[in-house]
Structures are given as C-alpha cells and as structure tokens.
Design an enzyme around this catalytic site. Structure first.
Site, mmCIF file in Angstrom:
data_model
loop_
_atom_site.group_PDB
_atom_site.id
_atom_site.type_symbol
_atom_site.label_atom_id
_atom_site.label_comp_id
_atom_site.label_asym_id
_atom_site.label_seq_id
_atom_site.Cartn_x
_atom_site.Cartn_y
_atom_site.Cartn_z
ATOM 1 N N GLU A 187 -43.826 82.391 62.586
ATOM 2 C CA GLU A 187 -43.917 81.265 63.167
ATOM 3 C C GLU A 187 -44.422 80.374 62.199
ATOM 4 O O GLU A 187 -45.059 79.975 62.285
ATOM 5 C CB GLU A 187 -44.419 81.702 64.714
ATOM 6 N N CYS A 237 -46.179 72.875 67.574
ATOM 7 C CA CYS A 237 -44.797 72.973 66.990
ATOM 8 C C CYS A 237 -43.544 73.122 67.283
ATOM 9 O O CYS A 237 -42.762 72.236 66.809
ATOM 10 C CB CYS A 237 -44.941 75.003 66.970
ATOM 11 N N LYS A 287 -57.150 87.494 61.633
ATOM 12 C CA LYS A 287 -58.232 86.221 61.354
ATOM 13 C C LYS A 287 -57.957 84.381 62.022
ATOM 14 O O LYS A 287 -56.703 84.346 61.486
ATOM 15 C CB LYS A 287 -57.428 85.899 60.041
HETATM 16 P P1 NAD Z 1 -51.886 76.694 57.904
HETATM 17 O O1 NAD Z 1 -51.198 77.329 57.743
HETATM 18 O O2 NAD Z 1 -52.790 75.960 57.867
HETATM 19 O O3 NAD Z 1 -52.901 77.962 58.823
HETATM 20 C C1 NAD Z 1 -52.816 78.623 59.961
HETATM 21 C C2 NAD Z 1 -53.782 80.123 59.787
HETATM 22 O O4 NAD Z 1 -53.509 80.786 58.521
HETATM 23 C C3 NAD Z 1 -55.078 79.641 59.312
HETATM 24 O O5 NAD Z 1 -55.500 81.405 60.121
HETATM 25 C C4 NAD Z 1 -55.509 79.514 58.504
HETATM 26 O O6 NAD Z 1 -56.769 79.849 58.085
HETATM 27 C C5 NAD Z 1 -55.069 80.168 57.139
HETATM 28 N N1 NAD Z 1 -54.429 80.401 55.970
HETATM 29 C C6 NAD Z 1 -53.955 79.628 55.491
HETATM 30 N N2 NAD Z 1 -53.734 79.847 54.345
HETATM 31 C C7 NAD Z 1 -53.757 80.611 53.841
HETATM 32 C C8 NAD Z 1 -53.628 81.906 53.009
HETATM 33 N N3 NAD Z 1 -52.910 81.079 51.925
HETATM 34 N N4 NAD Z 1 -53.232 82.851 53.345
HETATM 35 C C9 NAD Z 1 -53.476 83.311 54.432
HETATM 36 N N5 NAD Z 1 -53.660 82.347 55.237
HETATM 37 C C10 NAD Z 1 -54.287 81.550 54.921
HETATM 38 O O7 NAD Z 1 -51.811 76.299 60.061
HETATM 39 P P2 NAD Z 1 -52.635 75.147 60.997
HETATM 40 O O8 NAD Z 1 -53.160 73.616 60.494
HETATM 41 O O9 NAD Z 1 -53.368 76.332 61.388
HETATM 42 O O10 NAD Z 1 -51.721 74.787 62.052
HETATM 43 C C11 NAD Z 1 -51.127 74.027 62.540
HETATM 44 C C12 NAD Z 1 -49.133 74.595 61.563
HETATM 45 O O11 NAD Z 1 -48.962 75.497 62.643
HETATM 46 C C13 NAD Z 1 -48.283 73.488 61.720
HETATM 47 O O12 NAD Z 1 -47.335 73.605 60.655
HETATM 48 C C14 NAD Z 1 -47.153 73.715 63.507
HETATM 49 O O13 NAD Z 1 -46.148 73.682 63.091
HETATM 50 C C15 NAD Z 1 -47.521 75.492 62.731
HETATM 51 N N6 NAD Z 1 -47.574 76.277 64.319
HETATM 52 C C16 NAD Z 1 -46.273 76.862 64.805
HETATM 53 C C17 NAD Z 1 -46.405 77.849 65.580
HETATM 54 C C18 NAD Z 1 -44.919 78.481 66.033
HETATM 55 O O14 NAD Z 1 -44.566 78.887 67.234
HETATM 56 N N7 NAD Z 1 -43.766 78.006 64.813
HETATM 57 C C19 NAD Z 1 -46.756 77.257 66.320
HETATM 58 C C20 NAD Z 1 -48.284 76.661 66.737
HETATM 59 C C21 NAD Z 1 -48.627 76.053 65.183
#
Ligand code: NAD
Length: 497
Positions: free
Chosen positions: A250, A284, A175
């Site tokens: 992550e 991130c 997803k």
């Molecule tokens: P997000 O948490 O909004 O979404 C990530 C994914 O989760 C998306 O596919 C989204 O549709 C899904 N999602 C959202 N709410 C959900 C729920 N309630 N249940 C299940 N799935 C859900 O994050 P984003 O805005 O897409 O990405 C940015 C964030 O990701 C930042 O906080 C960044 O630091 C983090 N990030 C971390 C890493 C790492 O390796 N630590 C790498 C890249 C990005």
C-alpha cells in the site's frame, strides 16, 4: 524519562545485539524524547526469522478459531487501554487526540473483525464431474511474513497487518517505522499478554535501509506486507519478485475532491478541510487536490480559505488544537520545499505557506495550513505526493474535465465528489480510477470491513482490511483437494461418453 524500548524475539524482550539505538521524539516538542529504541542489525533479524520459522509449524496447526481467540482477547485489552494508547499515538506521531484515539479504535475494530474471521476462513466445496470423488478448495497460511509499516497510523496500520496475518496461521516479524516505535512496542506487549505463543509474533526495530531491507530480502521470509512510500514499495516489489516472495504494497496517493456546481458548498468545505488538514495532511488518503467547478470556484475558494484561517496549530494533546505538527525535520523541509516549488510554478498562495514557531509551537515541526489557488493540474504540486498540510485548488470546466483532472496522476488511492445530482454521482462512481470513491464525503474515513487500497502507483498485490479481496487473500494461499473413493483409476476430462 524516555522509555527503554526493546525488540521482542521468541517471546523475550531484548536489546539489539550490537547495542546501537535510535531515539523516538515528540514532533510537537523536540525536547521530549519518548523512547530509546534498538537499532537492529542482521544478527537481530536472523534471530527473529529463526524464531518465527521454528514457531510456524505449531501455529499453522493450531485451529484457526483458537488463534482468533487470542486476537479477540487482545481486542478486549486494547479497549481497556484505548485512552493511554491514544495519548501515546498523539505524543509520538503528533495527530490531534481525537484522531489518536481513532487510530487505536481502528486497531480495536480490526482485532474484533479478524478475531471473528478466524471462524470464517472458508473455501468452496463443489461437485466433481466424476462419481465417487469430491473436491474442495481450502485456505492455508503462506509461512513467515515481514510486516513493514509507516509512522502515520502507529497502531491502526500495524493492526491491519498483524491481526489477519496471525489469524490466517502465519508467523511474523514486525518492523515498524522508527518514528513511532514506542506505539508499536505497546501494541505488541498487548498481543503478547493476550497469549500469543513465543516466536509467533516478533518485533524488530530499526531503520528502513538497515533493518527493513535485510528483513524483506531474508531467505527465511516467505512474504512481505508493506505500507509506505511508492519509492520504497516499488523497490521492495522488484526485489521480492526476483526472490519469488509474495508481496503486497500500500503506497502513496494524490487524492482529490470534486466540487460540482450543485454541491452543498458548506459540506464540501468541511470535507476539504478535514481531508486536507486532518492528520496535518499526512494520510495516504489526504485530499491534497480539489477540482472545483468554475461556476462555484471563487466562492468555494473564499469559503475554504476563511475556514482554514480559523484552524489552530498546536500539540495534539491540547484540546484547542485542530492541526498538529508534521512528523520530523526532513518531512518539514520536504513540505516547505514543495511550497516554494508551487510558488515558482506560478500557483497563487491563498493562505499559509510558512513554518510556524509561535508560542507553544516553538519547539515543534509546525507548518501553517496552506492553500494554493489557480493550480494547473500539470504542476508538480498537483502531481506529486506532498504528505503535509497543503491543498491545491484547481478550476474544472465540467464533470468530465474534473474527472480527467482527478485521474491524470500516477496515483489512484482515493477520490470524492460533492454533488446533489444522482447522475453526476453515478458517472463519478463509474469513471474515477481510484480504489476508494466517496460521494458527498471526504477522501478519508475508510471502514475496516471493506477492502482498502489503490490503483496505479498507490497499490500493488492484494488489498488490506476486510471483505472479499481483502487481507485474507494477502495472508493465505489456495490449496485444492481432490479425493477419489471409487477404488478405480478415474480420468478427468477423458472418462466421458
Ligand atoms: P517509508 O516508505 O519511508 O517507510 C515505510 C516503512 O518502510 C518504514 O518502516 C521504513 O523504516 C521502511 N523502509 C524504508 N526504506 C526501506 C527499505 N529500503 N527497505 C525496507 N523497508 C524500508 O514511508 P513513511 O515515510 O514511513 O510513510 C509515508 C508514506 O506512506 C506516504 O507515501 C504515504 O502515502 C504512505 N502510506 C500509504 C498508506 C496506504 O495504505 N496506501 C497508508 C499510510 C501511509
């Protein structure tokens, strides 16, 4: 013309059952719709989970090297399509083209690495304490996995999850973020063409709340691998623990660079610029804080501000662009709001601070590279993840003070130190409480053959990527086999003279 994107379930490309759709648009030019994508609901997920469950038994029993060969074929195909896919990454996510191509290269690296790892899924053989008995530990797949990914690395992060999970013998439902759904579809097309059997890899598009949450909670899912925000990761972790599912997350970061009084300042400026404004600060591991030694603070601020003023904003597809757009309207408002918070908290705006709408940037989500000086480490802008082109400069008294500043946040993903003193670097290496530590390099630039992840609220469960403690741990469980060929009842610990 926008592309009509579909779900991939049981080897077939199909629309969402309810026919609902979402749009994926170019953040550099919102009049450019890239794809119309399915907005999947419960029935779509039920179908995908059922396909993955049905395919699991055969895939589990497929020899790992055969599974690896499919991933190695995908690697070859990714190499051939790197340019097209890199341009799509840039168009859909916004990062400058060299970074879009780098995103795809990371997927290629991971495919080669994990494809080869298929011949090394080793356990241990150790002697038994009893005669005519042998024992070994083996790795076995976990079952059906949900892989949930963010938008900032549209091919690399999915590759970090897809390739190891499949090589290890799991079947998956992927997803991706709805903001980079077209890149995800292209990646899945390639793996499908490489020969992945129907049902082994399923792709379901949709929103987080509607599609992601139902998928993660689904009783047919054994494990979840999530990358995204800390808020969502922690919510999923609690839910999965109550449902006895495996989960690794992550999550966010608030990474920092230390610049010591003996640092090569030109190099440190380059690192701060790349770490803070590369990928428009949407990594991130982005360097959103710099703790500079008081002896070089003013000079460093001056050099960094001058260098940042030369960065050119624009579409990532343009050769002259250094900094692309941010991903969407809500992210743009969130970043601008943090800039206002910083001003109210009393930080000094050294450069930037506004949305940018000039010329070719008129129809995109652009924000000027922004530097706050004189930031107190307790301010919200120095504590919370902004995920945009905003760098906070903090004055540090000495190395100990700088390390305390770096560690005194709830996150622990990446940190860096610029110093020419071997003792400073050794102390930093020992005391910085982050999953990644860079010496004389910026906070970004992880390589896939090492475990990737963070401490505290940056990571939970197993690390991603390669090496001991990496993704192979995430996607396998241990089984221990004892074989007794003595023909007698032997009792461990008890049959001892
Ligand atoms: P997000 O948490 O909004 O979404 C990530 C994914 O989760 C998306 O596919 C989204 O549709 C899904 N999602 C959202 N709410 C959900 C729920 N309630 N249940 C299940 N799935 C859900 O994050 P984003 O805005 O897409 O990405 C940015 C964030 O990701 C930042 O906080 C960044 O630091 C983090 N990030 C971390 C890493 C790492 O390796 N630590 C790498 C890249 C990005």
């Amino acid at each position: 013309m926008p592309q009509n994107i579909k779900n991939f379930i049981n080897g077939k490309w199909i629309d969402a059952v309810g026919g609902k759709t979402l749009k994926s648009i170019n953040p550099a030019d919102t009049s450019d719709t890239i794809g119309i994508i399915p907005r999947s609901g419960q029935k779509d997920i039920d179908m995908a989970v059922s396909a993955a469950r049905n395919a699991y038994e055969k895939w589990r029993l497929t020899p790992a090297p055969r599974r690896g060969e499919i991933i190695l074929r995908a690697a070859e195909m990714l190499v051939k399509r790197k340019q097209d896919l890199g341009e799509l990454v840039t168009r859909e996510m916004g990062k400058a083209l060299p970074e879009g191509l780098g995103d795809v290269q990371e997927a290629i690296d991971m495919a080669y690495y994990m494809g080869s790892e298929a011949r090394r899924l080793s356990g241990e053989t150790v002697p038994s304490e009893l005669p005519d008995k042998d024992c070994k530990s083996i790795r076995v797949p976990i079952g059906v996995f949900a892989l949930i990914t963010p938008w900032n690395f549209p091919t690399a992060i999915p590759a970090w999850k897809l390739f190891p999970s499949l090589v290890c013998g799991n079947t998956v439902i992927f997803k991706p973020s709805s903001y980079t759904a077209v890149c995800a579809a292209r990646l899945v097309e390639i793996i499908a063409e490489a020969g992945i059997p129907p049902g082994v890899l399923n792709l379901v598009h949709g929103t987080g709340e509607e599609t992601g949450e139902y998928l993660a909670a689904h009783p047919g899912i054994d494990g979840v691998s999530f990358t995204g925000s800390t808020a969502v990761g922690e919510k999923l972790a609690k839910m999965c623990s109550a449902l006895d599912k495996e989960i690794s997350c992550e999550m966010g970061g608030k990474n920092a660079i230390i610049v010591m009084d003996d640092a090569k300042l030109e190099l440190a400026v380059e690192g701060a610029l790349w770490g803070g404004f590369g990928t428009t600060g949407q990594r991130c591991t982005a360097a959103s804080r710099v703790a500079a030694h008081e002896a070089v603070y003013d000079k460093f601020l001056d050099m960094l501000t001058k260098a940042a003023s030369k960065l050119r904003l624009g579409s990532g597809l343009s050769k002259t662009t250094d900094v692309g757009p941010v991903i969407n309207e809500s992210q743009m408002q969130k970043i601008l709001n943090y800039i206002e918070i910083g001003k109210k908290e009393g930080a000094r705006l050294a450069i930037g601070g506004k949305a940018y709408k000039e010329g070719a940037c008129a129809k995109g989500y652009f924000i000027e590279p922004t530097i706050f000086a004189d930031v107190n480490p307790k301010m919200r802008i120095a504590q919370e993840e902004i995920f945009g082109p905003v760098v906070c400069l903090i004055k540090a008294k000495d190395l100990k003070d700088a390390i305390n500043i770096v560690n005194d946040v709830k996150y622990g993903l990446s940190s860096a130190i610029y110093t020419q003193d071997v003792n400073n670097s050794a102390i930093a290496e020992r005391d910085l409480d982050t999953g990644l530590v860079y010496i004389n390099a910026s906070t970004i630039g992880a390589e896939i053959q090492l475990p990737f992840g963070g401490t505290k609220k940056s990571g939970l469960g197993h690390r991603e990527a390669g090496g001991r403690g990496g993704a192979i741990e995430m996607f396998t469980k241990w089984k221990v086999i004892y074989r007794d060929f003595s023909g007698t009842l032997q009792k461990a610990q008890i049959d001892k003279d």
